[in-house]
Motif scaffolding. Structure first.
Motif, short mmCIF file in Angstrom:
data_model
loop_
_atom_site.label_atom_id
_atom_site.label_comp_id
_atom_site.label_asym_id
_atom_site.label_seq_id
_atom_site.Cartn_x
_atom_site.Cartn_y
_atom_site.Cartn_z
N ARG A 123 0.93 -1.08 -0.05
CA ARG A 123 -0.09 0.08 -0.05
C ARG A 123 1.02 1.14 -0.11
O ARG A 123 0.53 2.39 -0.38
N ALA A 124 1.93 1.25 0.48
CA ALA A 124 2.84 2.29 0.94
C ALA A 124 4.01 2.45 -0.53
O ALA A 124 4.57 3.37 -0.33
N GLN A 125 3.80 1.70 -1.47
CA GLN A 125 4.92 1.67 -2.62
C GLN A 125 5.04 2.84 -3.21
O GLN A 125 5.99 3.46 -3.28
N SER A 126 3.79 3.65 -3.30
CA SER A 126 3.90 4.81 -4.27
C SER A 126 4.26 6.00 -3.45
O SER A 126 4.30 7.14 -3.71
N MET A 127 4.54 5.85 -2.30
CA MET A 127 4.97 6.78 -1.09
C MET A 127 6.42 6.66 -0.79
O MET A 127 7.18 7.47 -0.15
N ASP A 128 7.25 5.64 -1.14
CA ASP A 128 8.49 5.26 -0.62
C ASP A 128 9.72 5.80 -1.36
O ASP A 128 10.14 5.39 -2.48
N TYR A 330 5.55 12.40 -2.28
CA TYR A 330 4.78 13.18 -1.50
C TYR A 330 3.40 13.55 -1.34
O TYR A 330 2.57 13.28 -0.56
N LEU A 331 3.07 13.71 -2.73
CA LEU A 331 1.57 13.73 -3.08
C LEU A 331 0.70 12.84 -2.61
O LEU A 331 -0.37 12.87 -2.07
N ASN A 332 1.31 11.65 -2.97
CA ASN A 332 0.72 10.27 -2.47
C ASN A 332 0.38 10.25 -1.02
O ASN A 332 -0.61 9.84 -0.56
N PHE A 333 1.49 10.51 -0.30
CA PHE A 333 1.49 10.61 1.25
C PHE A 333 0.66 11.57 1.67
O PHE A 333 -0.35 11.34 2.51
N LEU A 334 0.71 12.89 1.13
CA LEU A 334 -0.04 13.87 1.65
C LEU A 334 -1.50 13.72 1.47
O LEU A 334 -2.42 14.32 2.18
#
Length: 374
Positions: A123-128, A330-334
């Protein structure tokens, strides 16, 4: 809500977000401020940010008025003290390696997120950000090695005779290692790769490299895809195996790191001295102790005709695409913490909790708590 994008210190060519990312932030009912000349080294001018809808501000205004501050490198503690008390700071703070900074943030009841703590989950791959920057580093390491090696990477059939392909040994088959394998193969080298994780073997073989196997490695499914510390017996057999392959190698690229710990020593001094003159070692772990016994951070040393490059921030050597990837992470995390233009910190979310160094005077990430209790 104001989101501030900081200018990085001297020597850091990346910027945490390019103008294309600004447009997305504005669509979330936020205001975006960018420190003057923040994007210059990544070829993004102030006027480009303004065209995207951002406002250009000086550093003092950005620090004192932003609700969310975004950067890459950590900033000095005296500047942290000028932030709004309730501001949320994002960066690649190396929190596990910087206990004094972590202690300061907790004692001063700051809220900070350290992006290298993003969990290694699907799930977090796009924020890594670590994976994104490792992709850049693995690619650039091969190009650097090819530039330094006094011979060709690919095989050539010429009127003057045949040129055999260079032999490249990759130590560590994580994201950086796999990218290095793929890049070296594209350049025509004969590639061998080692990793303590058996799960990496299939990926190595799929890229056309040969896997260097050392039996008996300890693995931990709870390590989030990272390597773990090994027994002394295994480490010695590992060094002996690497020594044998290193003597035949033209290039060695080392990428092995363990979060929060010194990088494992894989290439001993005796190994370097046994390598062919003209060979090249690129040590991507130099900043955390080095995989090579003779590497020095941000320096190139030569021993018996073998050049050893201790790489620091190699991702900054490709600032445009590195910044683009960083901004997307960053965008994916925010998206997880900005709802209807307001901040919504949900620490029941494993990604939010796992990445947060501290909030309101309390450590949040389990890895930070473990470091505090160690």
């Amino acid at each position: 809500m104001i989101i501030g994008i900081l200018k990085e210190p001297q020597g850091e060519a990346r910027v945490s977000m390019l103008p294309e990312a600004v447009k997305t932030l504005l669509s979330w009912n936020t205001e975006v401020w960018v420190e003057s000349t923040a994007g210059d080294s990544a070829y993004a001018s102030d006027s480009t940010y303004e065209s995207a809808g951002a406002k250009i501000k000086n550093r003092q205004d950005l620090l004192s008025q932003s609700d969310i501050l975004i950067g890459i490198q950590a900033i000095p503690t005296d500047e942290i003290g000028t932030m709004k008390a309730e501001a949320v700071w994002f960066g690649q703070l190396n929190a596990l390696y910087s206990p004094e900074l972590t202690k300061y943030l907790i004692e001063h009841k700051r809220t900070a997120f350290s992006m290298e703590l993003v969990p290694r989950t699907t799930r977090a791959q796009s924020m890594d950000v670590l994976s994104s920057m490792a992709t850049v580093s693995g690619y650039k390491a091969v190009l650097m090695a090819a530039g330094l090696l006094p011979r060709f990477f690919p095989m050539f059939m010429t009127a003057a005779g045949s040129i055999t392909p260079a032999r490249v040994l990759i130590l560590g088959a994580g994201v950086a290692g796999l990218q290095a394998i793929a890049s070296a193969r594209r350049l025509g080298a004969s590639v061998f790769a080692f990793d303590v994780r058996q799960a990496a073997k299939e990926e190595v073989l799929s890229l056309g490299a040969k896997f260097v196997d050392v039996e008996g490695a300890k693995e931990d499914k709870g390590a989030g895809g990272y390597a773990v510390e090994q027994s002394e017996d295994f480490l010695q057999r590992q060094k002996d195996t690497i020594h044998e392959h290193a003597m035949k190698a033209d290039v060695i690229i080392t990428t092995a790191q363990i979060p929060g710990r010194k990088a494992p020593l894989l290439v001993e001094e005796r190994t370097v001295k046994s390598m062919k003159p003209g060979s090249v070692i690129i040590d991507l772990a130099a900043s955390s102790g080095g995989n090579c016994a003779l590497s020095q951070p941000d320096q190139t040393v030569e021993v018996n005709g073998v050049r050893i490059v201790g790489v620091g921030n190699l991702a900054a050597e490709m600032p445009q695409d590195a910044s683009k990837m960083y901004g997307k992470n960053y965008l994916n995390f925010l998206k997880l913490i900005i709802k209807d233009g307001a901040l919504d910190l949900n620490f029941d979310d494993d990604i939010v909790k796992g990445t947060c160094v501290c909030h309101a005077g309390e450590p949040i990430s389990e890895r930070i708590i473990q470091m505090q209790n160690a």
